[in-house]
Design an enzyme around this catalytic site. Structure first.
Site, PDB file in Angstrom:
ATOM      1  N   GLU A  19       0.853  -1.191   0.000  1.00  0.00           N
ATOM      2  CA  GLU A  19       0.000   0.000   0.000  1.00  0.00           C
ATOM      3  C   GLU A  19       0.886   1.237   0.000  1.00  0.00           C
ATOM      4  O   GLU A  19       1.890   1.265   0.707  1.00  0.00           O
ATOM      5  CB  GLU A  19      -0.840  -0.043   1.281  1.00  0.00           C
ATOM      6  CG  GLU A  19      -1.656   1.199   1.529  1.00  0.00           C
ATOM      7  CD  GLU A  19      -2.359   1.177   2.878  1.00  0.00           C
ATOM      8  OE1 GLU A  19      -3.284   0.377   3.072  1.00  0.00           O
ATOM      9  OE2 GLU A  19      -1.965   1.980   3.748  1.00  0.00           O
ATOM     10  N   GLY A 125     -13.253   5.249   6.833  1.00  0.00           N
ATOM     11  CA  GLY A 125     -12.379   6.383   7.144  1.00  0.00           C
ATOM     12  C   GLY A 125     -12.421   6.650   8.633  1.00  0.00           C
ATOM     13  O   GLY A 125     -13.365   6.246   9.332  1.00  0.00           O
ATOM     14  N   ALA A 144     -19.000   1.432   6.338  1.00  0.00           N
ATOM     15  CA  ALA A 144     -18.438   0.910   5.087  1.00  0.00           C
ATOM     16  C   ALA A 144     -19.419  -0.026   4.382  1.00  0.00           C
ATOM     17  O   ALA A 144     -19.434  -0.100   3.149  1.00  0.00           O
ATOM     18  CB  ALA A 144     -17.120   0.193   5.378  1.00  0.00           C
ATOM     19  N   HIS A 183     -11.760  -3.584  15.797  1.00  0.00           N
ATOM     20  CA  HIS A 183     -11.734  -2.148  15.521  1.00  0.00           C
ATOM     21  C   HIS A 183     -11.867  -1.395  16.850  1.00  0.00           C
ATOM     22  O   HIS A 183     -12.591  -1.832  17.747  1.00  0.00           O
ATOM     23  CB  HIS A 183     -12.883  -1.773  14.578  1.00  0.00           C
ATOM     24  CG  HIS A 183     -12.881  -0.327  14.198  1.00  0.00           C
ATOM     25  ND1 HIS A 183     -13.764   0.586  14.734  1.00  0.00           N
ATOM     26  CD2 HIS A 183     -12.080   0.375  13.367  1.00  0.00           C
ATOM     27  CE1 HIS A 183     -13.519   1.782  14.228  1.00  0.00           C
ATOM     28  NE2 HIS A 183     -12.495   1.685  13.395  1.00  0.00           N
ATOM     29  N   GLN A 210      -5.985  -5.022   9.221  1.00  0.00           N
ATOM     30  CA  GLN A 210      -5.148  -4.025   9.896  1.00  0.00           C
ATOM     31  C   GLN A 210      -3.817  -4.707  10.239  1.00  0.00           C
ATOM     32  O   GLN A 210      -3.757  -5.934  10.345  1.00  0.00           O
ATOM     33  CB  GLN A 210      -5.871  -3.547  11.159  1.00  0.00           C
ATOM     34  CG  GLN A 210      -5.181  -2.440  11.915  1.00  0.00           C
ATOM     35  CD  GLN A 210      -4.922  -1.237  11.029  1.00  0.00           C
ATOM     36  OE1 GLN A 210      -3.939  -1.221  10.291  1.00  0.00           O
ATOM     37  NE2 GLN A 210      -5.790  -0.241  11.100  1.00  0.00           N
TER      38      GLN A 210
HETATM   39  P1  FAD Z   1     -16.703   0.028   9.243  1.00  0.00           P
HETATM   40  O1  FAD Z   1     -16.664  -1.313   8.659  1.00  0.00           O
HETATM   41  O2  FAD Z   1     -17.825   0.912   8.883  1.00  0.00           O
HETATM   42  O3  FAD Z   1     -16.631  -0.152  10.843  1.00  0.00           O
HETATM   43  C1  FAD Z   1     -16.404   0.961  11.691  1.00  0.00           C
HETATM   44  C2  FAD Z   1     -16.883   0.627  13.090  1.00  0.00           C
HETATM   45  O4  FAD Z   1     -18.302   0.583  13.121  1.00  0.00           O
HETATM   46  C3  FAD Z   1     -16.430  -0.736  13.613  1.00  0.00           C
HETATM   47  O5  FAD Z   1     -16.213  -0.616  14.996  1.00  0.00           O
HETATM   48  C4  FAD Z   1     -17.607  -1.647  13.333  1.00  0.00           C
HETATM   49  O6  FAD Z   1     -17.653  -2.753  14.229  1.00  0.00           O
HETATM   50  C5  FAD Z   1     -18.766  -0.689  13.548  1.00  0.00           C
HETATM   51  N1  FAD Z   1     -19.943  -0.968  12.728  1.00  0.00           N
HETATM   52  C6  FAD Z   1     -19.993  -1.333  11.440  1.00  0.00           C
HETATM   53  N2  FAD Z   1     -21.253  -1.405  11.002  1.00  0.00           N
HETATM   54  C7  FAD Z   1     -22.052  -1.050  12.044  1.00  0.00           C
HETATM   55  C8  FAD Z   1     -23.449  -0.899  12.234  1.00  0.00           C
HETATM   56  N3  FAD Z   1     -24.316  -1.152  11.251  1.00  0.00           N
HETATM   57  N4  FAD Z   1     -23.889  -0.498  13.455  1.00  0.00           N
HETATM   58  C9  FAD Z   1     -23.044  -0.252  14.480  1.00  0.00           C
HETATM   59  N5  FAD Z   1     -21.708  -0.383  14.362  1.00  0.00           N
HETATM   60  C10 FAD Z   1     -21.221  -0.770  13.157  1.00  0.00           C
HETATM   61  N6  FAD Z   1      -8.487   5.133   6.495  1.00  0.00           N
HETATM   62  C11 FAD Z   1      -8.410   6.193   5.687  1.00  0.00           C
HETATM   63  O7  FAD Z   1      -8.793   7.300   6.069  1.00  0.00           O
HETATM   64  N7  FAD Z   1      -7.895   6.070   4.406  1.00  0.00           N
HETATM   65  C12 FAD Z   1      -7.471   4.873   3.917  1.00  0.00           C
HETATM   66  O8  FAD Z   1      -7.027   4.800   2.777  1.00  0.00           O
HETATM   67  C13 FAD Z   1      -7.532   3.732   4.762  1.00  0.00           C
HETATM   68  N8  FAD Z   1      -7.122   2.517   4.359  1.00  0.00           N
HETATM   69  C14 FAD Z   1      -7.234   1.435   5.187  1.00  0.00           C
HETATM   70  C15 FAD Z   1      -6.850   0.162   4.725  1.00  0.00           C
HETATM   71  C16 FAD Z   1      -6.948  -0.953   5.557  1.00  0.00           C
HETATM   72  C17 FAD Z   1      -6.532  -2.309   5.047  1.00  0.00           C
HETATM   73  C18 FAD Z   1      -7.442  -0.812   6.882  1.00  0.00           C
HETATM   74  C19 FAD Z   1      -7.507  -1.994   7.803  1.00  0.00           C
HETATM   75  C20 FAD Z   1      -7.827   0.437   7.348  1.00  0.00           C
HETATM   76  C21 FAD Z   1      -7.745   1.561   6.507  1.00  0.00           C
HETATM   77  N9  FAD Z   1      -8.155   2.834   6.922  1.00  0.00           N
HETATM   78  C22 FAD Z   1      -8.061   3.906   6.081  1.00  0.00           C
HETATM   79  C23 FAD Z   1      -8.653   3.029   8.286  1.00  0.00           C
HETATM   80  C24 FAD Z   1     -10.201   2.875   8.397  1.00  0.00           C
HETATM   81  O9  FAD Z   1     -10.839   3.864   7.637  1.00  0.00           O
HETATM   82  C25 FAD Z   1     -10.545   3.007   9.870  1.00  0.00           C
HETATM   83  O10 FAD Z   1     -10.067   1.912  10.587  1.00  0.00           O
HETATM   84  C26 FAD Z   1     -12.006   3.297  10.181  1.00  0.00           C
HETATM   85  O11 FAD Z   1     -12.078   3.739  11.537  1.00  0.00           O
HETATM   86  C27 FAD Z   1     -12.948   2.104  10.040  1.00  0.00           C
HETATM   87  O12 FAD Z   1     -13.119   1.788   8.732  1.00  0.00           O
HETATM   88  P2  FAD Z   1     -13.969   0.487   8.294  1.00  0.00           P
HETATM   89  O13 FAD Z   1     -14.070   0.534   6.835  1.00  0.00           O
HETATM   90  O14 FAD Z   1     -13.401  -0.721   8.927  1.00  0.00           O
HETATM   91  O15 FAD Z   1     -15.376   0.856   8.960  1.00  0.00           O
END
Ligand code: FAD
Length: 317
Positions: A19, A125, A144, A183, A210
């Site tokens: 990455e 994010g 997400a 997370h 992660q």
């Molecule tokens: P989600 O999957 O939406 O989860 C976020 C939180 O909400 C989790 O605690 C989950 O358990 C909870 N959750 C999910 N759905 C629900 C629901 N329906 N109701 C209640 N709770 C829920 N960040 C950046 O800014 N830019 C990047 O380019 C970037 N790249 C990344 C690449 C990788 C491989 C990883 C692992 C992380 C990256 N991140 C990046 C960080 C990421 O954006 C953060 O970790 C963010 O806080 C969570 O993103 P997520 O997509 O996992 O969120």
């Protein structure tokens, strides 16, 4: 080509990928190429390009501070296009919920489709720098999984406000994030895994984890994910420790644990050059064990520097 197709084609051989982070505004892209060039000999089938959240800056105007919003590292999609056509590699833009309306996201995805990008990584994010918690952009997505749903709809010709029947739909392969140590906002690993399953059930094709420093955490995570019916590839993310300060910064930012023996080795170093070497050796051991266990891909977080990733890849590929 889709990440899932690369994995199928490799027939069980572990692939190498990494990455990168777009340069800060005003930098020359050549520096990015200079970091990528040494890694291309390991034939990465795909390279991820992160997207950074916008942030506030304060500009002095007639003695008052004017708050403006800016993005320090723009250019993700443009960089993906340049990598794809320069290196003939699949470049994967990270698409975020945070800071984007659904309409803006639709246009980003349309750009990706026109540019021939076959994969996107769908992420929520993090919170903005000044925020304690993530807050949803007006007209944007909260989680997400909602973004995955938008991308899947687009793949079927369902735009936000129109349904367009055409044979030219996108067919994005969708990656999502997974957290072997859960997370930071999640009440438990099990709860977080259920949320991961929602993303996969909505249409995510693969998971990238992660960073973690103890392989047991990854193996445990994969086992638990399989037990609740997550069957898609789970790609481990590896980051070599590079400076002493990582002992504080990484647990603080990512809410993860570092193994005691790694902490001791880093603490015994008298300079960051030695720390870098410890980080390389640790990641080599992690990588060898992960390959032995048949992981589909080793995905490295390069953080803009490639010498340590090259040293690791040379030792294990
Ligand atoms: P989600 O999957 O939406 O989860 C976020 C939180 O909400 C989790 O605690 C989950 O358990 C909870 N959750 C999910 N759905 C629900 C629901 N329906 N109701 C209640 N709770 C829920 N960040 C950046 O800014 N830019 C990047 O380019 C970037 N790249 C990344 C690449 C990788 C491989 C990883 C692992 C992380 C990256 N991140 C990046 C960080 C990421 O954006 C953060 O970790 C963010 O806080 C969570 O993103 P997520 O997509 O996992 O969120």
């Amino acid at each position: 080509m889709k990440v899932t197709e690369h994995i199928k084609k490799s027939k069980g051989k572990t692939l190498f990928s990494f990455e990168i982070i777009p340069p800060q505004k005003g930098q020359n892209i050549q520096e990015l190429y200079n970091n990528i060039n040494p890694l291309m000999e390991f034939k990465p089938p795909f390279i991820d390009v992160t997207t950074s959240r916008e942030e506030y800056i304060y500009i002095e105007k007639q003695g008052l501070l004017d708050r403006k919003i800016t993005r320090m590292r723009p250019g993700t999609v443009g960089i993906c296009a340049s990598l794809k056509y320069k290196y003939n590699v699949d470049a994967i833009p990270h698409v975020l919920c945070g800071g984007f309306t659904k309409e803006e996201t639709e246009y980003v995805l349309i750009d990706c489709h026109y540019l021939g990008l076959d994969n996107v990584m769908a992420l929520r994010g993090d919170a903005m720098k000044h925020e304690k918690y993530f807050s949803v952009a007006e007209g944007g997505h909260q989680y997400a999984s909602e973004l995955v749903s938008q991308i899947q709809n687009l793949n079927k010709g369902k735009y936000l406000h129109e349904i367009i029947e055409t044979p030219y739909n996108s067919d994005f392969c969708i990656g999502v994030a997974g957290y072997p140590e859960k997370h930071m906002e999640s009440p438990s690993l099990e709860s977080d895994l259920r949320r991961l399953k929602e993303k996969v059930d909505t249409g995510a094709d693969y998971v990238v984890t992660q960073m973690f420093f103890d392989n047991k955490k990854y193996f445990n995570f994969v086992e638990k994910a399989r037990n609740i019916g997550i069957t898609v590839p789970i790609i481990p993310g590896i980051k070599p420790i590079a400076v002493k300060r990582h002992l504080q910064i990484l647990p603080q930012i990512f809410k993860l644990d570092l193994p005691e023996s790694l902490i001791k080795e880093v603490e015994n170093c008298s300079n960051n050059q030695q720390v870098r070497q410890v980080g390389i050796e640790w990641a080599i051991q992690q990588s060898k064990e992960l390959i032995e266990q048949g992981v589909p891909v080793l995905h490295f977080y390069s953080m803009g520097k490639s010498d340590n990733i090259k040293a690791i890849a040379s030792a294990v590929f």
